[in-house]
Design an enzyme around this catalytic site. Structure first.
Site, short mmCIF file in Angstrom:
data_model
loop_
_atom_site.label_atom_id
_atom_site.label_comp_id
_atom_site.label_asym_id
_atom_site.label_seq_id
_atom_site.Cartn_x
_atom_site.Cartn_y
_atom_site.Cartn_z
CD GLU A 155 0.82 4.81 8.19
OE1 GLU A 155 0.01 5.18 9.30
OE2 GLU A 155 0.36 4.03 7.45
N GLY A 169 22.97 -14.32 -7.39
CA GLY A 169 22.47 -15.83 -8.25
C GLY A 169 21.79 -16.71 -7.62
CB THR A 203 -0.73 -3.38 11.26
OG1 THR A 203 -0.82 -3.56 9.69
CG2 THR A 203 0.79 -3.61 11.59
C1 LIG Z 1 1.10 -5.11 5.25
C2 LIG Z 1 0.07 -4.31 5.36
C3 LIG Z 1 -0.71 -3.95 6.30
C4 LIG Z 1 -1.82 -3.18 6.56
N1 LIG Z 1 -2.02 -2.26 7.68
C5 LIG Z 1 -3.43 -1.74 7.64
C6 LIG Z 1 -3.64 -1.30 9.18
O1 LIG Z 1 -3.06 -1.24 10.01
N2 LIG Z 1 -4.85 -0.60 9.01
C7 LIG Z 1 -5.98 -0.74 8.17
O2 LIG Z 1 -6.73 -0.09 8.34
N3 LIG Z 1 -5.23 -1.32 6.77
C8 LIG Z 1 -4.24 -1.55 6.68
N4 LIG Z 1 -3.80 -2.37 5.34
C9 LIG Z 1 -4.84 -2.23 4.03
C10 LIG Z 1 -4.15 -1.13 3.14
O3 LIG Z 1 -4.49 0.06 3.68
C11 LIG Z 1 -5.13 -1.70 1.85
O4 LIG Z 1 -4.81 -2.94 1.54
C12 LIG Z 1 -5.05 -0.64 0.83
O5 LIG Z 1 -5.39 0.55 1.07
C13 LIG Z 1 -5.49 -1.11 -0.31
O6 LIG Z 1 -6.98 -1.62 -0.29
P1 LIG Z 1 -7.61 -3.03 -0.66
O7 LIG Z 1 -6.66 -4.23 -0.28
O8 LIG Z 1 -8.67 -3.26 -0.33
O9 LIG Z 1 -7.11 -2.87 -2.30
P2 LIG Z 1 -8.30 -2.35 -3.39
O10 LIG Z 1 -8.63 -0.91 -2.82
O11 LIG Z 1 -9.30 -3.10 -3.48
O12 LIG Z 1 -7.30 -2.06 -4.83
C14 LIG Z 1 -6.89 -3.17 -5.38
C15 LIG Z 1 -6.40 -2.72 -6.82
O13 LIG Z 1 -6.80 -1.77 -7.32
C16 LIG Z 1 -6.05 -0.59 -7.31
N5 LIG Z 1 -6.98 0.46 -7.34
C17 LIG Z 1 -7.95 0.98 -6.39
N6 LIG Z 1 -8.62 2.02 -6.69
C18 LIG Z 1 -7.86 2.63 -7.48
C19 LIG Z 1 -7.79 4.14 -8.41
N7 LIG Z 1 -8.82 4.80 -7.88
N8 LIG Z 1 -7.22 4.28 -9.16
C20 LIG Z 1 -5.88 3.26 -9.66
N9 LIG Z 1 -6.02 1.99 -8.90
C21 LIG Z 1 -6.92 1.86 -8.10
C22 LIG Z 1 -5.16 -0.56 -6.09
O14 LIG Z 1 -4.14 0.38 -6.33
C23 LIG Z 1 -4.93 -1.95 -5.97
O15 LIG Z 1 -3.80 -2.24 -7.04
C24 LIG Z 1 -2.57 -2.99 5.38
C25 LIG Z 1 -2.33 -3.96 4.00
C26 LIG Z 1 -1.10 -4.45 4.13
C27 LIG Z 1 -0.74 -5.18 2.91
#
Ligand SMILES: Cc1cc2nc3c(=O)[nH]c(=O)nc-3n(C[C@H](O)[C@H](O)[C@H](O)COP(=O)(O)OP(=O)(O)OC[C@H]3O[C@@H](n4cnc5c(N)ncnc54)[C@H](O)[C@@H]3O)c2cc1C
Length: 283
Positions: free
Chosen positions: A147, A244, A63
């Protein structure tokens, strides 16, 4: 927050005033293509060379990435040490070897730009190490707790606005010869919205109060984040339903709110990860 918590006096003096008055834009670069929820399995490396650290790797979902003057980048000095090998670095825009590669288009939160960032032999002066070597994971955990406790404060305001808007609409919009708010199925949605706003506000304030007292709020921050994000999404869905077909039209801006709200279940740790934290502290 990590800068306040573990920055040197020189780092604070150099960066904090600008970050506070908005002349400097900051960003947090933790997530990587292969490490999201499992953040501490990151692959970006840092190697000490003379008076510099050399960073190699890539970060995603950063971000503010496209506009940031300063990124806090997490990298490992020793993968074998797991979380204890991770350090945090303050990396300035235009550092040699840093490339803000791709602007990412999002479903919502479109006024908040996001990018993928690459580091290829990126030189970071040793004075830009944040805290001591190997303390990056604890800094990150501390910052995330802070945060999660407050990042959705604006969502409470947003839910309040939606509630007021829905009450107004339910009184004005007439079907079957009466205001739709007279139908119990519509009124019940408004009651749910009110309960969500109030419970979300109480959890937010309680978490802030705990932090203000210098108390740990690890559990409360996870519960606050989980609860508010859930309430926010459900309030947005109810607001659309109450309006709606009009609620589905972009000009009413209710769908935009829903798109923004859905993101809150993902950033700062997904809802599933908040549940894991809560469960680990209860069981
Ligand atoms: C709008 C937005 C802003 C962001 N800003 C930043 C930022 O500024 N800096 C930054 O570094 N990141 C940022 N992110 C990234 C964000 O932190 C990650 O998307 C988030 O931590 C999830 O990681 P991933 O997308 O790799 O999903 P994954 O970790 O691959 O997860 C995929 C799915 O599996 C589930 N899952 C994974 N592990 C487990 C577990 N142990 N138990 C149960 N379920 C699990 C997750 O909950 C999810 O539903 C941002 C994301 C968004 C959407």
């Amino acid at each position: 927050t990590p800068l306040v918590y573990s920055g040197s006096e020189a780092q604070k003096k150099k960066y904090l005033p600008g970050l506070c008055d908005g002349t400097l834009i900051g960003g947090n670069a933790m997530s990587e293509p292969n490490s999201g929820s499992d953040a501490f399995s990151l692959a970006t490396t840092a190697v000490k060379k003379g008076s510099n650290y050399i960073l190699n790797g890539s970060k995603i979902f950063v971000t503010n990435g496209p506009i940031a003057d300063l990124l806090m980048v997490f990298a490992t000095l020793d993968k074998a040490r797991g979380p204890n090998g991770i350090s945090a670095f303050l990396v300035e825009k235009d550092s040699p070897g840093m490339n803000v590669a791709r602007k990412l288009d999002k479903m919502g939160l479109r006024t908040s730009p996001m990018a993928e960032v690459f580091f290829e032999n990126c030189e970071v002066p040793e004075e830009n190490l944040l805290g001591k070597e190997g303390t990056g994971a604890s800094q990150f955990t501390w910052a995330m707790t802070w945060e999660r406790g407050c990042i959705l404060a604006s969502a409470v305001g947003s839910m309040q606005r939606s509630l007021e808007r829905c009450i107004r609409y339910a009184k004005e919009r007439r079907q079957f010869g009466q205001p739709i708010g007279k139908f119990q199925l519509v009124a019940s949605k408004i009651v749910d919205m009110k309960l969500r706003v109030e419970s979300a506000r109480h959890m937010l304030y309680h978490c802030a109060w705990l932090r203000g007292q210098g108390k740990s709020a690890y559990l409360e921050a996870a519960m606050t984040k989980l609860h508010i994000s859930d309430c926010w999404v459900k309030c947005c869905e109810d607001a659309i339903q109450i309006h709606g077909g009009y609620g589905y039209m972009t000009e009413y801006e209710l769908e935009r709110e829903l798109r923004d709200a859905i993101g809150s279940r993902l950033y700062s740790g997904t809802s599933e990860m908040q549940r894991n934290i809560i469960a680990s502290l209860l069981l």
